[in-house]
Motif scaffolding. Structure first.
Motif, PDB file in Angstrom:
ATOM      1  N   THR A  53       1.120  -1.627   0.164  1.00  0.00           N
ATOM      2  CA  THR A  53       0.190   0.230  -0.092  1.00  0.00           C
ATOM      3  C   THR A  53       1.105   1.340  -0.073  1.00  0.00           C
ATOM      4  O   THR A  53       2.074   1.481   0.228  1.00  0.00           O
ATOM      5  CB  THR A  53      -1.150  -0.074   1.307  1.00  0.00           C
ATOM      6  OG1 THR A  53      -1.609   0.944   1.458  1.00  0.00           O
ATOM      7  CG2 THR A  53      -0.149   0.503   2.503  1.00  0.00           C
ATOM      8  N   GLN A 102      -7.563   8.610  11.329  1.00  0.00           N
ATOM      9  CA  GLN A 102      -7.590   8.165   9.795  1.00  0.00           C
ATOM     10  C   GLN A 102      -8.890   8.115   8.223  1.00  0.00           C
ATOM     11  O   GLN A 102      -9.836   8.426   9.719  1.00  0.00           O
ATOM     12  CB  GLN A 102      -6.699   6.642   9.517  1.00  0.00           C
ATOM     13  CG  GLN A 102      -7.685   5.561   9.942  1.00  0.00           C
ATOM     14  CD  GLN A 102      -6.124   4.390   9.910  1.00  0.00           C
ATOM     15  OE1 GLN A 102      -5.790   3.923  10.580  1.00  0.00           O
ATOM     16  NE2 GLN A 102      -6.880   3.102   8.546  1.00  0.00           N
ATOM     17  N   GLY A 103      -8.361   7.654   7.576  1.00  0.00           N
ATOM     18  CA  GLY A 103      -9.037   8.111   6.332  1.00  0.00           C
ATOM     19  C   GLY A 103     -11.083   7.507   6.298  1.00  0.00           C
ATOM     20  O   GLY A 103     -12.596   8.127   7.105  1.00  0.00           O
ATOM     21  N   ARG A 104     -10.782   6.360   7.192  1.00  0.00           N
ATOM     22  CA  ARG A 104     -11.930   5.335   7.549  1.00  0.00           C
ATOM     23  C   ARG A 104     -13.077   5.821   9.251  1.00  0.00           C
ATOM     24  O   ARG A 104     -14.048   6.289   8.623  1.00  0.00           O
ATOM     25  CB  ARG A 104     -11.691   3.257   7.861  1.00  0.00           C
ATOM     26  CG  ARG A 104     -11.142   3.492   8.581  1.00  0.00           C
ATOM     27  CD  ARG A 104     -10.509   2.035   8.743  1.00  0.00           C
ATOM     28  NE  ARG A 104      -9.325   2.093   7.965  1.00  0.00           N
ATOM     29  CZ  ARG A 104      -8.391   0.787   7.479  1.00  0.00           C
ATOM     30  NH1 ARG A 104      -8.806  -0.036   7.511  1.00  0.00           N
ATOM     31  NH2 ARG A 104      -7.311   0.907   6.361  1.00  0.00           N
ATOM     32  N   ASN A 189      -8.701   4.681  -7.015  1.00  0.00           N
ATOM     33  CA  ASN A 189      -8.369   3.604  -6.475  1.00  0.00           C
ATOM     34  C   ASN A 189      -8.314   2.203  -6.887  1.00  0.00           C
ATOM     35  O   ASN A 189      -7.988   1.597  -7.801  1.00  0.00           O
ATOM     36  CB  ASN A 189      -8.761   2.903  -5.074  1.00  0.00           C
ATOM     37  CG  ASN A 189      -7.528   2.618  -4.398  1.00  0.00           C
ATOM     38  OD1 ASN A 189      -6.668   2.138  -5.037  1.00  0.00           O
ATOM     39  ND2 ASN A 189      -7.461   2.549  -2.216  1.00  0.00           N
ATOM     40  N   ASP A 218     -13.889  11.531  -1.889  1.00  0.00           N
ATOM     41  CA  ASP A 218     -13.241  11.369  -0.869  1.00  0.00           C
ATOM     42  C   ASP A 218     -11.649  11.701  -1.842  1.00  0.00           C
ATOM     43  O   ASP A 218     -10.333  11.702  -2.327  1.00  0.00           O
ATOM     44  CB  ASP A 218     -13.479   9.509  -1.003  1.00  0.00           C
ATOM     45  CG  ASP A 218     -12.060   8.953  -0.863  1.00  0.00           C
ATOM     46  OD1 ASP A 218     -11.408   9.571  -0.542  1.00  0.00           O
ATOM     47  OD2 ASP A 218     -12.267   7.441  -0.804  1.00  0.00           O
ATOM     48  N   SER A 258      -8.087  10.430   3.539  1.00  0.00           N
ATOM     49  CA  SER A 258      -7.374   9.733   4.491  1.00  0.00           C
ATOM     50  C   SER A 258      -5.422  10.538   4.273  1.00  0.00           C
ATOM     51  O   SER A 258      -5.125  10.689   3.222  1.00  0.00           O
ATOM     52  CB  SER A 258      -6.674   8.010   3.923  1.00  0.00           C
ATOM     53  OG  SER A 258      -6.215   7.681   4.083  1.00  0.00           O
ATOM     54  N   LYS A 261      -1.633   9.110   3.298  1.00  0.00           N
ATOM     55  CA  LYS A 261      -0.672   8.974   1.482  1.00  0.00           C
ATOM     56  C   LYS A 261      -0.609  10.104   0.920  1.00  0.00           C
ATOM     57  O   LYS A 261       0.367  10.534   1.371  1.00  0.00           O
ATOM     58  CB  LYS A 261      -2.529   8.456   0.679  1.00  0.00           C
ATOM     59  CG  LYS A 261      -2.915   7.669   0.206  1.00  0.00           C
ATOM     60  CD  LYS A 261      -3.302   6.989   1.483  1.00  0.00           C
ATOM     61  CE  LYS A 261      -4.526   5.212   1.404  1.00  0.00           C
ATOM     62  NZ  LYS A 261      -5.353   5.902   2.565  1.00  0.00           N
ATOM     63  N   ARG A 408      -2.523  -4.669  -7.361  1.00  0.00           N
ATOM     64  CA  ARG A 408      -1.613  -3.612  -7.046  1.00  0.00           C
ATOM     65  C   ARG A 408       0.166  -4.085  -6.600  1.00  0.00           C
ATOM     66  O   ARG A 408      -0.115  -4.483  -5.839  1.00  0.00           O
ATOM     67  CB  ARG A 408      -2.820  -2.815  -6.158  1.00  0.00           C
ATOM     68  CG  ARG A 408      -2.099  -1.221  -5.621  1.00  0.00           C
ATOM     69  CD  ARG A 408      -3.148  -0.539  -5.479  1.00  0.00           C
ATOM     70  NE  ARG A 408      -2.601  -0.532  -4.258  1.00  0.00           N
ATOM     71  CZ  ARG A 408      -3.385  -0.074  -2.968  1.00  0.00           C
ATOM     72  NH1 ARG A 408      -4.427   0.562  -2.801  1.00  0.00           N
ATOM     73  NH2 ARG A 408      -3.040  -0.305  -1.766  1.00  0.00           N
TER      74      ARG A 408
HETATM   75  N1  F0G Z   1     -10.370   6.276   0.326  1.00  0.00           N
HETATM   76  C1  F0G Z   1      -9.603   5.611  -0.423  1.00  0.00           C
HETATM   77  C2  F0G Z   1      -9.383   6.107  -1.765  1.00  0.00           C
HETATM   78  C3  F0G Z   1      -8.699   4.840   0.323  1.00  0.00           C
HETATM   79  O1  F0G Z   1      -7.277   4.373  -0.825  1.00  0.00           O
HETATM   80  C4  F0G Z   1      -8.020   4.598   1.306  1.00  0.00           C
HETATM   81  C5  F0G Z   1      -7.242   3.607   1.700  1.00  0.00           C
HETATM   82  C6  F0G Z   1      -9.370   4.969   2.496  1.00  0.00           C
HETATM   83  C7  F0G Z   1     -10.131   5.473   1.875  1.00  0.00           C
HETATM   84  C8  F0G Z   1      -9.457   5.097   3.976  1.00  0.00           C
HETATM   85  O2  F0G Z   1      -7.941   5.630   4.621  1.00  0.00           O
HETATM   86  O3  F0G Z   1      -7.310   3.296   5.161  1.00  0.00           O
HETATM   87  O4  F0G Z   1      -6.910   6.398   6.221  1.00  0.00           O
HETATM   88  O5  F0G Z   1      -8.403   4.274   7.037  1.00  0.00           O
HETATM   89  N2  F0G Z   1      -6.659   2.883   1.280  1.00  0.00           N
HETATM   90  C9  F0G Z   1      -5.731   2.407   1.933  1.00  0.00           C
HETATM   91  C10 F0G Z   1      -4.792   1.422   0.354  1.00  0.00           C
HETATM   92  C11 F0G Z   1      -5.614   1.219   2.508  1.00  0.00           C
HETATM   93  O6  F0G Z   1      -4.216   0.266   0.178  1.00  0.00           O
HETATM   94  O7  F0G Z   1      -5.709   1.909  -0.851  1.00  0.00           O
HETATM   95  P1  F0G Z   1      -7.421   4.909   5.462  1.00  0.00           P
END
Ligand code: F0G
Length: 460
Positions: A53, A102-104, A189, A218, A258, A261, A408
């Protein structure tokens, strides 16, 4: 300003290094089996090049590390929070900031605030955690991305776009009052890091507003998306990534993000919006799930690092280098005839597993097998983005079989060099030459939520 004519040339030098271990193939075979053939269950120290990741795995700058010493760890009203609020406003332009771990965490707040059970939540392709939170609130996700996004070989420059017809059809079919909001991921993504054009964001915003529907961005990789608009969309070549980003956000009502990134940080995230009432609700909810509204699960020092990272990465040359790295790896694979998702994505290169292993059907988790084989072959860790990640239909319980069954190779920012990418390309090419020997997998443990993180497999 381009620093050199070669954007792949690093706009930084390396100050500290982290040694990595080289292991034998026999050893990797043993630990892959112990990890249930799930790359999420491997120990990091057993990995040579980690492309699992680009989330939280980035190298911070000296300016960010220096900021870590300026953490104001007061429970309430930390000065780092106010700095973060200003940085977010400067880059994204939203009125209200609600920090999260974090993002979630942000997805949870937005989903709980805006979704009434039974409502629909359209989006330009699902993302795992985003959809999971929407479904937990009783929402029904509806994919409204353009068809091109599901075709790995369609080379449209903005394959992340919302299909306005699909969005409008949904409004007509279920009624605007039954749509909680629309999520627009920039970049997308699971489509392979594909961007959304400014024209499409604007049109999506106009259509949504006409019907009183909120647009939630997002914004996880919005800076990468802004860079793509700069280099691919007419009229934006002379605008900066920062100006473009603000314009993108102006077509939306709020965002989840999030921070792990684009901002080069190891942890952090935020929700943001313009509406006072929505902000009030999220600020009330954040104290239940994350922490006080002025830290939201982050230490003061982490907020400082995230704010500094935000301001630093929102520069054109930073994004140009970022994208050049994934293009370098992608182009090497294309030259060797490896089937990958086109155009090459921003945060990684996505291998089309169904073309790579045509003899392994999706029911045998084609991409999961390939991700494992790549690890065993060369110590390179990648991630499955196919049937395992897609999970099950929430009503019928059936496995979803996405058109994109991919592996990926995600690219952490500022972590790996050109030689690392050469090693990865060589390994993938080797594996492709010996693809006939590959076997599929069966799932022997399936967790209820976000199964890809913890599922276990056996070789067929
Ligand atoms: N939205 C997108 C587009 C993401 O790619 C991710 C996380 C999240 C939300 C959630 O964010 O992990 O900070 O809670 N993507 C990682 C990945 C885990 O490997 O693509 P998060």
């Amino acid at each position: 300003m381009a620093l050199t004519n070669n954007p792949m040339a690093e706009p930084y030098k390396i100050k500290m290094v982290e040694p990595v271990k080289i292991t034998t193939k026999e050893y990797r075979e043993k630990v892959a089996k112990e990890a249930g053939y799930n790359t999420f269950l491997l120990r990091s120290e057993d990995v040579y090049i980690d492309l699992l990741t680009d989330s939280g795995t980035n190298a911070m700058s000296e300016y960010q590390w220096a900021g870590m010493m300026l953490g104001d760890e007061a429970y309430a009203g930390s000065k780092n929070y106010y700095f973060l609020e200003n940085a977010m406003y400067e880059c994204f332009g939203y009125k209200h900031l609600v920090p999260t771990h974090q993002g979630r965490g942000a997805e949870n707040l937005v989903s709980q605030t805006l979704i009434k059970p039974g409502q629909y939540v359209p989006g330009n392709m699902y993302f795992t955690t985003t959809r999971a939170h929407q479904e937990l609130q009783g929402g029904n996700f509806v994919d409204v991305i353009v068809d091109a996004a599901h075709d790995p070989y369609n080379t449209d420059p903005f394959k992340g776009n919302v299909d306005l017809q699909k969005f409008e059809d949904l409004i007509k079919k279920v009624g605007a009052e039954n749509i909680a909001y629309i999520t627009v991921g920039v970049t997308v993504n699971l489509a392979g890091g594909q961007p959304v054009s400014m024209a499409n964001l604007k049109a999506t915003g106009e259509l949504a507003r006409k019907h009183g529907i909120k647009v939630i961005l997002d914004a996880t990789r919005a800076m990468e998306n802004a860079y793509y608009i700069k280099v691919r969309e007419n009229g934006y070549e002379n605008k900066s990534v920062k100006e473009i980003l603000k314009e993108m956000c102006s077509h939306t009502d709020g965002a989840t993000c999030s921070g792990k990134k684009d901002f080069h940080t190891n942890i952090g995230g935020f929700a943001a919006c313009n509406d006072d009432e929505m902000a009030l609700k999220m600020r009330n909810m954040v104290v239940l799930y994350e922490g006080l509204q002025t830290y939201g699960g982050m230490a003061g020092r982490d907020m400082e690092a995230m704010a500094r990272g935000m301001l630093e990465s929102c520069q054109d040359h930073v994004m140009a280098h970022r994208i050049a790295q994934s293009e370098y790896l992608g182009n090497k694979l294309i030259a060797a005839g490896i089937p990958i998702v086109l155009p090459i994505g921003g945060h990684g290169v996505f291998i089309d597993a169904l073309k790579f292993y045509p003899h392994i059907p999706q029911e045998q988790y084609t991409a999961q097998s390939l991700a494992n084989d790549l690890y065993v072959h060369a110590g390179v860790r990648s991630v499955e983005r196919g049937t395992v990640s897609a999970g099950r239909n929430k009503d019928t319980g059936e496995e979803i079989r996405p058109k994109l069954e991919t592996v990926r190779l995600a690219i952490p920012r500022r972590v790996y060099t050109q030689s690392h990418f050469d090693v990865v390309a060589e390994a993938v090419i080797d594996l492709y030459k010996n693809r006939d020997q590959a076997r599929g997998l069966k799932m022997v443990y399936e967790p209820k939520y976000l199964r890809f993180f913890q599922a276990r497999f056996e070789k067929l």
